[in-house]
Design a protein around this motif. Structure first.
Motif, short mmCIF file in Angstrom:
data_model
loop_
_atom_site.label_atom_id
_atom_site.label_comp_id
_atom_site.label_asym_id
_atom_site.label_seq_id
_atom_site.Cartn_x
_atom_site.Cartn_y
_atom_site.Cartn_z
N LEU A 9 -67.45 -44.67 37.00
CA LEU A 9 -66.18 -45.35 37.19
C LEU A 9 -66.03 -46.55 36.26
N PRO A 10 -67.05 -47.35 36.07
CA PRO A 10 -66.88 -48.47 35.14
C PRO A 10 -66.46 -47.99 33.75
N PHE A 11 -67.01 -46.88 33.36
CA PHE A 11 -66.67 -46.33 32.05
C PHE A 11 -65.21 -45.92 32.01
N ALA A 12 -64.76 -45.25 33.05
CA ALA A 12 -63.37 -44.81 33.07
C ALA A 12 -62.42 -46.00 33.05
N ARG A 13 -62.82 -47.04 33.77
CA ARG A 13 -61.96 -48.23 33.78
C ARG A 13 -61.93 -48.87 32.40
N ALA A 14 -63.09 -48.92 31.78
CA ALA A 14 -63.12 -49.50 30.44
C ALA A 14 -62.27 -48.68 29.48
N ALA A 15 -62.33 -47.38 29.61
CA ALA A 15 -61.57 -46.53 28.70
C ALA A 15 -60.08 -46.70 28.90
N ALA A 16 -59.70 -47.29 30.02
CA ALA A 16 -58.27 -47.46 30.26
C ALA A 16 -57.65 -48.44 29.27
N ILE A 17 -58.48 -49.17 28.57
CA ILE A 17 -57.94 -50.07 27.54
C ILE A 17 -57.15 -49.28 26.52
N GLY A 18 -57.48 -47.97 26.41
CA GLY A 18 -56.75 -47.15 25.47
C GLY A 18 -55.27 -47.02 25.81
N TRP A 19 -54.89 -47.28 27.05
CA TRP A 19 -53.49 -47.14 27.41
C TRP A 19 -52.71 -48.42 27.17
N MET A 20 -53.42 -49.50 27.06
CA MET A 20 -52.74 -50.81 27.09
C MET A 20 -51.69 -50.98 26.01
N PRO A 21 -52.02 -50.67 24.76
CA PRO A 21 -51.01 -50.93 23.71
C PRO A 21 -49.77 -50.08 23.89
N VAL A 22 -49.92 -48.99 24.60
CA VAL A 22 -48.80 -48.07 24.73
C VAL A 22 -47.93 -48.42 25.93
N ALA A 23 -48.49 -49.21 26.81
CA ALA A 23 -47.80 -49.41 28.08
C ALA A 23 -46.56 -50.26 27.90
N ASN A 24 -45.56 -49.96 28.71
CA ASN A 24 -44.31 -50.72 28.66
C ASN A 24 -44.29 -51.87 29.62
N LEU A 25 -44.99 -51.66 30.75
CA LEU A 25 -44.90 -52.65 31.82
C LEU A 25 -46.20 -53.41 31.89
N MET A 27 -49.60 -54.82 33.50
CA MET A 27 -50.57 -54.12 34.35
C MET A 27 -50.80 -54.87 35.65
N PRO A 28 -51.17 -54.19 36.70
CA PRO A 28 -51.50 -54.89 37.94
C PRO A 28 -52.82 -55.62 37.81
N VAL A 29 -53.00 -56.56 38.70
CA VAL A 29 -54.21 -57.36 38.66
C VAL A 29 -55.39 -56.51 39.14
N ALA A 30 -56.50 -56.69 38.48
CA ALA A 30 -57.68 -55.90 38.86
C ALA A 30 -58.32 -56.51 40.10
N ILE B 220 -49.52 -57.08 26.30
CA ILE B 220 -50.69 -56.35 25.80
C ILE B 220 -51.89 -57.27 25.76
N MET B 221 -51.69 -58.49 25.32
CA MET B 221 -52.81 -59.42 25.24
C MET B 221 -53.40 -59.67 26.62
N ASN B 222 -52.54 -59.82 27.62
CA ASN B 222 -53.06 -60.04 28.97
C ASN B 222 -53.84 -58.84 29.46
N SER B 223 -53.26 -57.67 29.21
CA SER B 223 -53.91 -56.49 29.76
C SER B 223 -55.24 -56.20 29.09
N MET B 224 -55.41 -56.71 27.88
CA MET B 224 -56.70 -56.50 27.23
C MET B 224 -57.84 -57.18 27.97
N GLN B 225 -57.49 -58.27 28.63
CA GLN B 225 -58.56 -59.00 29.34
C GLN B 225 -58.82 -58.43 30.72
#
Lengths: 633, 231
Positions: A9-25, A27-30, B220-225
């Motif tokens: 699971l930690p790996f999958a969560r880390a890989a989620a960074i791949g979605w970040m640049p594409v996201a429009n909204l 992200m929720p707080v971890a 994007i910058m926020n979500s990176m962290q």
């Protein structure tokens, strides 16, 4: 989610960074982990054997005991480990489940102990891996069947109020319940045999006068056979009607196999009565007579082996079907081949493919009548291949059927053995139950005894009698005592037999009413005289009863007017040391006068007498029922 | 004629049976033995990989010793042979997204982790990738993301590549969403992305454009962290 995947699971969560640049909204707080601690080793002490594992391993399954905070209940502060008082061998499997994510079931483990352990640790048994699941399910099914058999035997217990119809049905189903049923059982069996033998003998050619040709006995002695047949059919009809009347569900009874067999067995007779000597239908009538042979199936009610055979065949239906199918295929193939192989030869018996079927069947089952034989070389080659393959095709499914039959047969045998064992077990259970209740009554008496002792200071006795009960027992007795006190009208625990007697007799007036005071001796008078010991119906108390009565008589001749309290002597279970036996005597010999003296006090002057007697009882004492009474003090 | 035909047939059957019997006795074996040997050889050597020492990995990544130990334990538990092939990777990743189809995205992820493109991820690749994602600087993370999107690793993200990535992401959602995912949604999303990222409107996004645009976008910058504390 599987256990091992949780590690990714930690790996999958880390890989989620791949979605970040594409996201429009945004992200929720971890979620944050509050007490984030490094992975640590946990020590699990299971009955002395220490298992160590990482905390993370156990956290993989949070809905089990070890994965949740439930294990904190077992934490031992001094040794800093978790202690479980369970089987360490089974725990090995449980821990491996956490490690590998797969639960295995070892073959040598008893199924119920394994399930108990699983239940304790909060693991559902369906998680068992595929490798062991088959075995687990089989064993579980066997165990369930075993338990079911035990429960079925309970049905044998006679219910107090059964209607006549129910009694009759029970008599039909279990002939051992009453002699009447047994008689009926044997009579019907006899008549079935008679009927079958009659049918057989009917066709045997009897000796005849020289000028006539041989005639079968049936034609010669028509009247005798007709009478025999009539008698048998009447008995069967009566039996069928009685079963129909007694059946709890008539519709279901009529659909059952046995009843159909019954009907088929007796119907030809009635049809024969109805029909006249019409030429057309007499042919059909003759056919109907064949059905008389079905009477032999009625024996299956009488023989368990037949029933097992029938049940086996039913349960092997798929194997039998396979056998039939493969045989049919082989027959058609070989018949075709033989037909074309033998087509050329002259005067060949293989006139058509269906005609070749007969040859193929006879050859494949290695019968080899020899009425049809191939003459060409090709025919002989194929004929030999046919007979070789026949052996194989038939031999393959047969062991499956045989093993099925063997399993069911052994199960039945085990059931019978268990029934016998169960009777012994129930007897033991009953005795131990009585033992505990008698121990309670005994200790109550001792309690009164102790109170009585306040008046007579004999401290030795007190010590001797009070130290016999363990802490557990004394607490248990105290509990029962409290219950007695709670119930308003001061009921008391009494012996079962006694209760039954008193219930049945209804002539019993006085219950032993307890009162702590030593007075109130009047009530005793009535009680002792009306008590009856179940076993000792003998008129004379000193009669030569069973051997175990001897010590009693011996004590009785002490002429001290003792009333002796009897307890059931179960050697390892009871802790009653003294065998103050009460034998309820006939009013004639009853010294009711002396009953004014309380039991406790009576026994005081004579402990040396009673205790050796008691010791003599303890080793040799057979289990006999006596009424246990706590006489009023 | 028929008779002779049948006889020939019968003789043929007999010969076949004879050969079957001979094979049983091992007399006919040499003919078919060659293929068997080579097959058995392959099966003996299962591929296994041992990672580099703990010290080297510590030097290469930003994890502590304990973290590396914990990571390796989890990794080895799942893949005892020390290597993750693509199928296993897809299976594992798909278990996190039960409703959708994560295999396509897993394929892209696999290629992103498999730095030397040899078809399997070793522990070193795994840990180096994780180190970037969890302990790297924002620029490193953005670099990694760019590498993920750039399927053919030529330094440019084309519209087709982006569309493939977007479709795979939407596939992970599955069908049962509210509101329903429309078929045009990935293409629209790609259009929006390109509008944002492609500054010189040449139809491709370069690494510089990508990093520049992302650094300007606060979301994007926020979500990176976001995933700093995963390990």
């Amino acid at each position: 989610m599987a256990a091992g995947v949780a590690a990714w699971l930690p790996f999958a969560r880390a890989a989620a960074i791949g979605w970040m640049p594409v996201a429009n909204l945004p992200m929720p707080v971890a979620p944050t982990e509050k007490n984030k601690r490094q992975d640590e080793l946990i020590i699990l002490n299971v009955s002395g054997r220490r298992f160590e594992t990482w905390r993370n391993t156990l956290d993989r399954f949070p809905d089990t005991l070890l994965g949740s905070s439930e294990k904190e209940f077992f934490y031992n502060e001094e040794t800093k480990e978790y202690f479980f008082d369970r089987d360490p061998d089974v725990f090995r499997n449980v821990l491996n489940f956490y490690r590998t994510g797969k639960l295995h079931y070892p073959r040598y483990e008893c199924i119920s102990s394994y399930e108990e352990e699983l239940a304790f640790f909060g693991i559902i048994s369906e998680i068992i891996g595929d490798c062991c699941y088959e075995e687990f399910k089989d064993r579980k099914r066997e165990n369930a069947e075993r338990l079911m058999d035990d429960q079925e035997d309970n049905k044998d217990a006679k219910l107090p109020n059964m209607t006549f119809r129910e009694t009759m049905w029970r008599a039909f189903e279990n002939p051992h319940t009453s002699t009447m049923a047994l008689v009926f059982y044997y009579v019907t069996g006899f008549f079935i045999a008679v009927s079958v033998i009659t049918n057989v003998v009917e066709t045997v050619p009897c000796g005849s006068s020289p000028n006539q040709k041989e005639v079968p006995c049936g034609v010669r002695y028509t009247v005798a056979f007709f009478c025999m047949d009539t008698a048998c059919v009447m008995i069967f009809t009566v039996e069928y009607l009685m079963r129909l009347f007694a059946a709890p569900s008539r519709y279901r009874f009529m659909r059952s196999v046995m009843s159909i067999i019954d009907v088929v067995a007796i119907l030809p007779y009635y049809i024969g009565l109805v029909m006249t000597d019409n030429e057309d239908v007499s042919g059909a009538f003759v056919t109907l007579r064949v059905f008389r042979v079905f009477r032999i199936f009625k024996f299956s009610r009488h023989s368990q082996g037949l029933r097992i055979l029938g049940y086996t065949l039913k349960s092997c239906a798929s194997e039998l079907g396979f056998l039939l199918f493969s045989l049919t295929m082989a027959i058609i193939i070989f018949a075709t081949v033989m037909f074309y192989a033998e087509k050329g030869s002259s005067s060949s018996k293989f006139t058509s493919i269906p005609a070749s079927f007969w040859y193929t069947i006879v050859t494949m089952t290695t019968l080899g009548y020899g009425d049809m034989v191939p003459k060409t070389i090709a025919g002989k080659i194929f004929g030999s291949i046919c007979s070789l393959s026949g052996v194989l095709v038939i031999a393959l499914p047969v062991p499956v059927i045989v093993s099925n039959f063997s399993r069911i047969y052994h199960q039945n045998q085990r059931a019978d053995k268990r029934r016998a064992q169960k009777k012994a077990r129930l007897a033991r259970i009953r005795i131990s139950k009585e033992g505990s209740s008698n121990a309670f009554l005994h200790s109550k008496r001792n309690g009164l005894f102790n109170e009585a002792l306040e008046f007579t200071s004999s401290t030795e006795e007190e010590q001797r009698l009070t130290k016999s009960t363990s802490l557990l027992e004394s607490q248990h007795h105290h509990l029962l005592h409290c219950l007695e006190k709670t119930t308003v009208s001061n009921h008391e625990f009494v012996d079962e037999q006694y209760y039954q007697q008193s219930y049945l007799e209804a002539g019993l007036q006085n219950y032993p009413s307890r009162s702590p005071s030593l007075s109130s001796q009047d009530g005793v008078t009535g009680t002792c005289c009306t008590r009856r010991s179940k076993k000792h119906h003998t008129p004379l108390p000193n009669a030569s009863g069973p051997a175990h009565m001897q010590p009693l008589t011996h004590a009785h001749t002490h002429q001290q007017g003792l009333q002796e309290l009897s307890t059931i002597h179960i050697q390892p279970l009871t802790t009653s040391r003294s065998s103050l036996n009460m034998r309820v005597d006939e009013p004639a010999s009853m010294n009711c006068q002396s009953s004014q003296i309380t039991t406790a006090i009576i026994s005081i002057p004579t402990p040396p007498v009673t205790t050796p007697e008691g010791d003599a009882h303890l080793p040799a004492g057979p289990i006999h029922q006596n009424v246990v009474k706590v006489s009023a003090l | 004629m028929g008779i002779q035909g049948m006889e020939l047939f019968a003789i043929g059957v007999v010969i076949i049976l004879f050969m079957a019997v001979l094979k049983q006795f091992g007399i006919l074996e040499p003919m078919s033995s060659f293929e068997d040997n080579s097959d058995s050889d392959l099966e003996l050597s299962t591929v296994r990989h041992q990672p580099e020492g703990l010290d080297q990995l510590q030097a290469q990544t930003k994890f502590t010793r304990k973290e590396l130990q914990s990571l390796y334990r989890g990794f080895k538990n799942e893949c005892p042979s020390g290597l993750v092939d693509e199928e296993t990777f897809k299976t594992i990743y798909s278990q996190f997204f039960p409703q959708g189809d994560a295999t396509t995205y897993a394929h892209f992820l696999f290629n992103a982790f498999d730095i030397d493109r040899n078809g399997s991820i070793r522990f070193e690749d795994f840990v180096i990738g994780l180190s970037v994602l969890l302990r790297g600087s924002v620029t490193e993370k953005l670099n990694w993301a760019f590498n993920l999107y750039d399927i053919n690793k030529d330094g440019y993200i084309t519209k087709e590549e982006m569309l493939a990535i977007m479709k795979s992401i939407y596939d992970m959602m599955g069908r049962y969403t509210y509101p329903c995912v429309r078929d045009e949604a990935p293409s629209e999303h790609v259009e929006k992305f390109f509008q944002k990222m492609d500054k010189n409107r040449d139809g491709v996004v370069t690494i510089e454009e990508f990093i520049e645009t992302c650094q300007k976008d606060e979301n994007i910058m926020n979500s990176m962290q976001l995933f700093e504390n995963v390990i």
